[in-house]
Motif scaffolding. Structure first.
Motif, PDB file in Angstrom:
ATOM      1  N   PRO A   1       0.828  -1.215   0.000  1.00  0.00           N
ATOM      2  CA  PRO A   1       0.000   0.000   0.000  1.00  0.00           C
ATOM      3  C   PRO A   1       0.861   1.262   0.000  1.00  0.00           C
ATOM      4  CG  PRO A   1      -0.693  -1.551   1.704  1.00  0.00           C
ATOM      5  CD  PRO A   1       0.627  -2.029   1.204  1.00  0.00           C
ATOM      6  N   PHE A   2       0.392   2.308  -0.657  1.00  0.00           N
ATOM      7  CA  PHE A   2       1.083   3.591  -0.565  1.00  0.00           C
ATOM      8  C   PHE A   2       0.060   4.691  -0.315  1.00  0.00           C
ATOM      9  CE2 PHE A   2       0.056   2.999  -4.993  1.00  0.00           C
ATOM     10  CZ  PHE A   2      -0.247   4.258  -5.500  1.00  0.00           C
ATOM     11  N   LYS A   3       0.484   5.715   0.431  1.00  0.00           N
ATOM     12  CA  LYS A   3      -0.440   6.747   0.905  1.00  0.00           C
ATOM     13  C   LYS A   3      -0.644   7.876  -0.092  1.00  0.00           C
ATOM     14  CE  LYS A   3       0.622   6.100   5.842  1.00  0.00           C
ATOM     15  NZ  LYS A   3       1.138   6.780   7.054  1.00  0.00           N
ATOM     16  N   TYR A   4       0.413   8.224  -0.821  1.00  0.00           N
ATOM     17  CA  TYR A   4       0.376   9.412  -1.666  1.00  0.00           C
ATOM     18  C   TYR A   4       0.624   9.048  -3.128  1.00  0.00           C
ATOM     19  CZ  TYR A   4       0.709  12.232   2.619  1.00  0.00           C
ATOM     20  OH  TYR A   4       0.477  12.814   3.840  1.00  0.00           O
ATOM     21  N   LYS A   5       0.103   9.875  -3.999  1.00  0.00           N
ATOM     22  CA  LYS A   5       0.361   9.702  -5.431  1.00  0.00           C
ATOM     23  C   LYS A   5       0.472  11.061  -6.097  1.00  0.00           C
ATOM     24  CE  LYS A   5      -1.254   7.299  -9.602  1.00  0.00           C
ATOM     25  NZ  LYS A   5      -0.806   8.355 -10.524  1.00  0.00           N
ATOM     26  N   SER A   6       1.465  11.199  -6.970  1.00  0.00           N
ATOM     27  CA  SER A   6       1.622  12.383  -7.814  1.00  0.00           C
ATOM     28  C   SER A   6       1.212  12.019  -9.233  1.00  0.00           C
ATOM     29  CB  SER A   6       3.076  12.856  -7.795  1.00  0.00           C
ATOM     30  OG  SER A   6       3.500  13.155  -6.478  1.00  0.00           O
ATOM     31  N   PRO A   7       0.850  12.983 -10.054  1.00  0.00           N
ATOM     32  CA  PRO A   7       0.486  12.673 -11.441  1.00  0.00           C
ATOM     33  C   PRO A   7       1.633  11.973 -12.168  1.00  0.00           C
ATOM     34  CG  PRO A   7      -0.161  14.911 -10.892  1.00  0.00           C
ATOM     35  CD  PRO A   7       0.671  14.418  -9.741  1.00  0.00           C
ATOM     36  N   THR A   8       1.295  11.019 -12.999  1.00  0.00           N
ATOM     37  CA  THR A   8       2.304  10.282 -13.765  1.00  0.00           C
ATOM     38  C   THR A   8       3.121  11.239 -14.634  1.00  0.00           C
ATOM     39  OG1 THR A   8       0.831   8.377 -13.843  1.00  0.00           O
ATOM     40  CG2 THR A   8       2.644   8.420 -15.422  1.00  0.00           C
ATOM     41  N   GLY A   9       4.444  11.097 -14.562  1.00  0.00           N
ATOM     42  CA  GLY A   9       5.323  11.913 -15.399  1.00  0.00           C
ATOM     43  C   GLY A   9       5.509  13.329 -14.927  1.00  0.00           C
ATOM     44  N   SER A  10       5.223  13.610 -13.634  1.00  0.00           N
ATOM     45  CA  SER A  10       5.304  15.000 -13.151  1.00  0.00           C
ATOM     46  C   SER A  10       6.626  15.351 -12.495  1.00  0.00           C
ATOM     47  CB  SER A  10       4.179  15.258 -12.145  1.00  0.00           C
ATOM     48  OG  SER A  10       4.333  14.431 -11.000  1.00  0.00           O
ATOM     49  N   GLY A  11       7.335  14.366 -11.945  1.00  0.00           N
ATOM     50  CA  GLY A  11       8.516  14.683 -11.162  1.00  0.00           C
ATOM     51  C   GLY A  11       8.119  15.107  -9.765  1.00  0.00           C
ATOM     52  N   SER A  12       9.011  15.782  -9.056  1.00  0.00           N
ATOM     53  CA  SER A  12       8.742  16.201  -7.676  1.00  0.00           C
ATOM     54  C   SER A  12       9.035  17.684  -7.514  1.00  0.00           C
ATOM     55  CB  SER A  12       9.596  15.390  -6.695  1.00  0.00           C
ATOM     56  OG  SER A  12      10.980  15.633  -6.947  1.00  0.00           O
ATOM     57  N   PHE A  13       8.424  18.282  -6.472  1.00  0.00           N
ATOM     58  CA  PHE A  13       8.581  19.710  -6.216  1.00  0.00           C
ATOM     59  C   PHE A  13       8.639  19.963  -4.711  1.00  0.00           C
ATOM     60  CE2 PHE A  13       6.610  19.282 -10.344  1.00  0.00           C
ATOM     61  CZ  PHE A  13       7.305  20.198 -11.111  1.00  0.00           C
ATOM     62  N   ILE A  14       9.032  21.188  -4.344  1.00  0.00           N
ATOM     63  CA  ILE A  14       9.059  21.606  -2.950  1.00  0.00           C
ATOM     64  C   ILE A  14       7.686  22.154  -2.568  1.00  0.00           C
ATOM     65  CG2 ILE A  14      10.032  23.278  -1.315  1.00  0.00           C
ATOM     66  CD1 ILE A  14      11.989  21.126  -1.902  1.00  0.00           C
ATOM     67  N   TYR A  15       7.180  21.715  -1.417  1.00  0.00           N
ATOM     68  CA  TYR A  15       5.924  22.252  -0.898  1.00  0.00           C
ATOM     69  C   TYR A  15       6.262  23.435   0.008  1.00  0.00           C
ATOM     70  CZ  TYR A  15       1.576  22.715   1.682  1.00  0.00           C
ATOM     71  OH  TYR A  15       0.437  23.219   2.253  1.00  0.00           O
ATOM     72  N   ILE A  16       5.643  24.578  -0.270  1.00  0.00           N
ATOM     73  CA  ILE A  16       5.951  25.812   0.450  1.00  0.00           C
ATOM     74  C   ILE A  16       4.711  26.281   1.211  1.00  0.00           C
ATOM     75  CG2 ILE A  16       6.743  28.193   0.243  1.00  0.00           C
ATOM     76  CD1 ILE A  16       8.027  27.296  -2.458  1.00  0.00           C
ATOM     77  N   PRO A  17       4.689  26.176   2.547  1.00  0.00           N
ATOM     78  CA  PRO A  17       3.568  26.724   3.317  1.00  0.00           C
ATOM     79  C   PRO A  17       3.462  28.236   3.120  1.00  0.00           C
ATOM     80  CG  PRO A  17       4.884  25.223   4.653  1.00  0.00           C
ATOM     81  CD  PRO A  17       5.667  25.485   3.403  1.00  0.00           C
ATOM     82  N   HIS A  18       2.250  28.774   3.271  1.00  0.00           N
ATOM     83  CA  HIS A  18       2.064  30.200   2.996  1.00  0.00           C
ATOM     84  C   HIS A  18       2.850  31.079   3.970  1.00  0.00           C
ATOM     85  CE1 HIS A  18       0.266  33.534   0.955  1.00  0.00           C
ATOM     86  NE2 HIS A  18      -0.118  34.064   2.118  1.00  0.00           N
ATOM     87  N   LYS A  19       3.053  30.637   5.195  1.00  0.00           N
ATOM     88  CA  LYS A  19       3.848  31.432   6.141  1.00  0.00           C
ATOM     89  C   LYS A  19       5.273  31.624   5.626  1.00  0.00           C
ATOM     90  CE  LYS A  19       1.251  30.169  10.313  1.00  0.00           C
ATOM     91  NZ  LYS A  19       0.765  31.528  10.588  1.00  0.00           N
ATOM     92  N   ILE A  20       5.815  30.601   4.939  1.00  0.00           N
ATOM     93  CA  ILE A  20       7.154  30.723   4.353  1.00  0.00           C
ATOM     94  C   ILE A  20       7.103  31.657   3.148  1.00  0.00           C
ATOM     95  CG2 ILE A  20       9.006  29.475   3.172  1.00  0.00           C
ATOM     96  CD1 ILE A  20       8.895  28.925   6.151  1.00  0.00           C
ATOM     97  N   ARG A  21       6.037  31.572   2.360  1.00  0.00           N
ATOM     98  CA  ARG A  21       5.876  32.446   1.188  1.00  0.00           C
ATOM     99  C   ARG A  21       5.836  33.917   1.616  1.00  0.00           C
ATOM    100  NH1 ARG A  21       1.703  30.211  -0.463  1.00  0.00           N
ATOM    101  NH2 ARG A  21       2.748  28.554  -1.618  1.00  0.00           N
ATOM    102  N   GLU A  22       5.177  34.204   2.726  1.00  0.00           N
ATOM    103  CA  GLU A  22       5.099  35.587   3.229  1.00  0.00           C
ATOM    104  C   GLU A  22       6.468  36.084   3.664  1.00  0.00           C
ATOM    105  OE1 GLU A  22       2.118  35.094   6.250  1.00  0.00           O
ATOM    106  OE2 GLU A  22       0.540  35.970   4.973  1.00  0.00           O
TER     107      GLU A  22
END
Length: 649
Positions: free
Chosen positions: A209-230
């Motif tokens: 079993p796996f918990k997460y899935k990204s779209p096929t062929g998308s690669g990976s990215f950094i998740y940025i919380p809005h507090k960090i964006r500010e």
């Protein structure tokens, strides 16, 4: 599969002294004198398998299959430790309580809301202000965690899983060019991840079993919380930035005053060998001085479901690789952009509440006193040990790879085995690196590949002076013993149709071609490092091709594998852990313990095949076919999509 220690002891006690009964359950044995003989359940040799009642050991003198207890009997036939215990429980009528169903009722709430609440977050905590490039250049507020799911084409549809949207430092949706089969498609799409409510309904290629899935062929990215964006947009300094695995961890940490970004997996820190550009921009704009890659509390755990052919150090080695890559990516910043960072890796400390990640720690142990974690970090960063009450860090800025590997005890098999003794002691043998080990009756680690006197490929010769006093020890290479040593470990020659030969290694039922004699020589040298002194290794280095070159290795015996005879009435498909026999009347699944012939290793598809049962039922009524999707088929996104279209006829 989980078996309590209490049940484990009940099973072992029931099997104690009944090894012969266990063997007879699987093999027809005939008594001759004080021993029993039968067909080997591993290699199917009809004459070489023996059980010695006095010594309480079983042994096949052809393939080496052997041991002295019931658990090892099943494990050496390919079962995991829990599977072996369950087989013994069945055989000796030991009832095992099954764990309760883990699916939780949601009390009318969406899974998204329930999941956030369990991490101490609300919908308001995980919103993002998004810049829209329309005529009015508006800024809108959007939920980043949303109720929904995806179909077979990776399109977001209604459902009760969780969709996690990604936005870059500027507040724009993260986009990617879809890549399929290594080639760009030219299609630009918005990136997201889906968190499944029921992972057991979504299995990876190994059937897990796996918990997460990204779209096929998308690669990976950094998740940025809005507090960090500010902080990025205002140019606010971030002295210490944490990188964590998982979006919820980063959001919860930011909420409690610990600046964090997230990655989707420990190996997704960068793309094409460099840090993600958004992370580099953030480090530069906010003048980050210290960068911390923070793991969960299970950072040093090994799998409790090991098979004797699995690598016990695989999981810790994966964490080491992530730490090494983290350091190398940041060194590139120093060389290419003159960005100097102090680098740390760390982990949540194990505690009584079994908090795994930083979000668990903040919502369980530190609920109502979350500020203590910030204080703990400020305390430990000034401690020589970098150890706090809740976190442990390690500074790796100047450490070489070997020193980093030492954090997981990967450079010393004995130390590694002692750290994980509570799991490894239950196995008849286990693999660390290239070699097999075991714990003996005294609780000491020893090689599970001991070298017999007739295999010892070196001779020790004492040199003395004229008075008979010892001067030095010299070592001489013994060729015949070396061939016996290699052949006992599965190395042979295989004659091809054109009269030439390849080197092969046989580990029943698999045969692997060894394309270079250097690999055989390296095997002997690596083995020598583990069992002999440095002088013996020096002898091998000096001898080189003279001892183990093509000319000498041409003396290895030929092996004629017992390949499958082609048959018109069946076809065999080989997968990672089992094989299928397809006949006219159906499909039979079997594990490799029941195979009687041998196969080339490259015939095996590295995929854990699992039959799903029928997906649809078809009922023919005159010239009309009534098609109904079965409960199993209801789990198939593609079929559910077809059911809602005119294509489902």
């Amino acid at each position: 599969m989980f078996i309590t220690e209490k049940d484990t002891e009940r099973i072992k006690k029931a099997a104690e002294g009944r090894l012969l009964d266990v063997i007879k359950e699987n093999v027809a044995m005939a008594r001759r004198g004080s021993a029993y003989y039968g067909q080997c359940p591993s290699c199917s040799e009809t004459k070489g398998f023996e059980f010695n009642e006095k010594k309480n050991i079983f042994k096949c003198f052809k393939c080496g299959f052997g041991g002295n207890d019931a658990v090892s009997f099943y494990m050496k036939l390919g079962k995991t430790y829990p599977e072996s215990l369950m087989e013994l429980a069945r055989q000796f009528n030991i009832h095992i309580e099954k764990p309760e169903d883990k699916k939780k009722p949601t009390s009318g709430k969406s899974y998204c809301a329930t999941m956030l609440k369990e991490s101490g977050l609300t919908a308001a905590d995980v919103q993002a202000k998004i810049f829209r490039k329309d005529e009015n250049k508006t800024t809108t507020v959007s939920a980043v965690f949303k109720k929904g799911t995806i179909n077979s084409r990776n399109e977001i549809i209604d459902g009760d899983d969780v969709i996690i949207e990604y936005y870059d430092l500027e507040g724009e949706p993260v986009k990617y060019e879809q890549v399929l089969k290594g080639k760009g498609t030219g299609k630009i799409k918005e990136y997201f991840r889906v968190r499944w409510q029921y992972p057991e309904e979504h299995l990876d290629k190994n059937g897990k079993p796996f918990k997460y899935k990204s779209p096929t062929g998308s690669g990976s990215f950094i998740y940025i919380p809005h507090k960090i964006r500010e902080k990025y947009k205002s140019g606010e300094k971030i002295e210490r930035l944490f990188i964590q695995e998982g979006e919820k961890k980063a959001e919860k940490a930011c909420k409690e005053g610990i600046p964090s970004v997230a990655i989707s997996g420990i190996h997704n820190l960068g793309r094409n060998g460099v840090l993600h550009e958004d992370l580099v921009k953030l480090i530069h704009a906010c003048e980050v001085k210290e960068l911390v890659l923070l793991f969960d509390s299970d950072w040093n755990n090994i799998s409790s479901n090991l098979n004797i052919n699995d690598f016990a150090d695989q999981r810790p080695r994966s964490f080491f690789t992530a730490a090494r890559n983290f350091k190398e990516y940041c060194i590139q910043l120093r060389n290419s952009r003159s960005i100097y960072l102090e680098l740390y890796i760390g982990h949540v400390k194990e505690n009584e509440n079994k908090d795994k990640g930083i979000d668990d720690l903040l919502t369980n142990t530190l609920k109502g006193k979350e500020e203590e974690l910030v204080k703990d970090i400020e305390f430990l960063i000034n401690e020589k040990s970098l150890s706090g009450t809740y976190l442990q860090l390690h500074k790796i800025t100047m450490l070489n790879d070997a020193r980093i590997a030492d954090l997981w005890h990967l450079n010393n098999a004995t130390d590694f085995a002692k750290v994980h003794q509570n799991i490894l002691k239950n196995l008849p043998e286990f693999r660390i690196g290239k070699y097999r080990w075991r714990f003996n009756e005294k609780g000491e680690i020893e090689s599970a590949q001991p070298i017999e006197p007739e295999e010892k490929y070196w001779e020790e010769i004492e040199k003395t002076d004229r008075q008979g006093n010892f001067v030095r020890m010299e070592y001489r290479f013994r060729y015949e013993r070396s061939f016996r040593f290699l052949q006992n470990r599965g190395f042979f020659r295989y004659e091809k149709m054109d009269g030439t030969f390849d080197y092969i290694r046989v580990e029943h039922p698999f045969i692997e071609t060894i394309y270079s004699h250097d690999k055989i020589r390296d095997f002997v040298k690596d083995f020598t490092r583990e069992i002999a002194n440095e002088e013996v290794l020096e002898m091998l280095h000096r001898g080189g091709p003279q001892f183990l070159g093509p000319e000498k290795l041409s003396n290895l015996a030929f092996n004629r594998p017992n390949f499958e005879e082609p048959r018109r009435d069946r076809q065999l498909f080989y997968f990672k852990d089992n094989f299928w026999e397809v006949r006219e009347d159906g499909i039979k699944e079997s594990d490799y313990t029941s195979i009687t012939h041998q196969i080339w290793r490259d015939q095996v598809t590295d995929f854990q095949a699992k039959r799903t049962g029928s997906l649809i039922n078809v009922d023919k009524q005159e010239k009309v076919y009534d098609i109904q999707i079965t409960p199993t088929g209801q789990k198939c996104h593609f079929l559910k999509f077809l059911e809602n279209t005119s294509n489902f006829t």
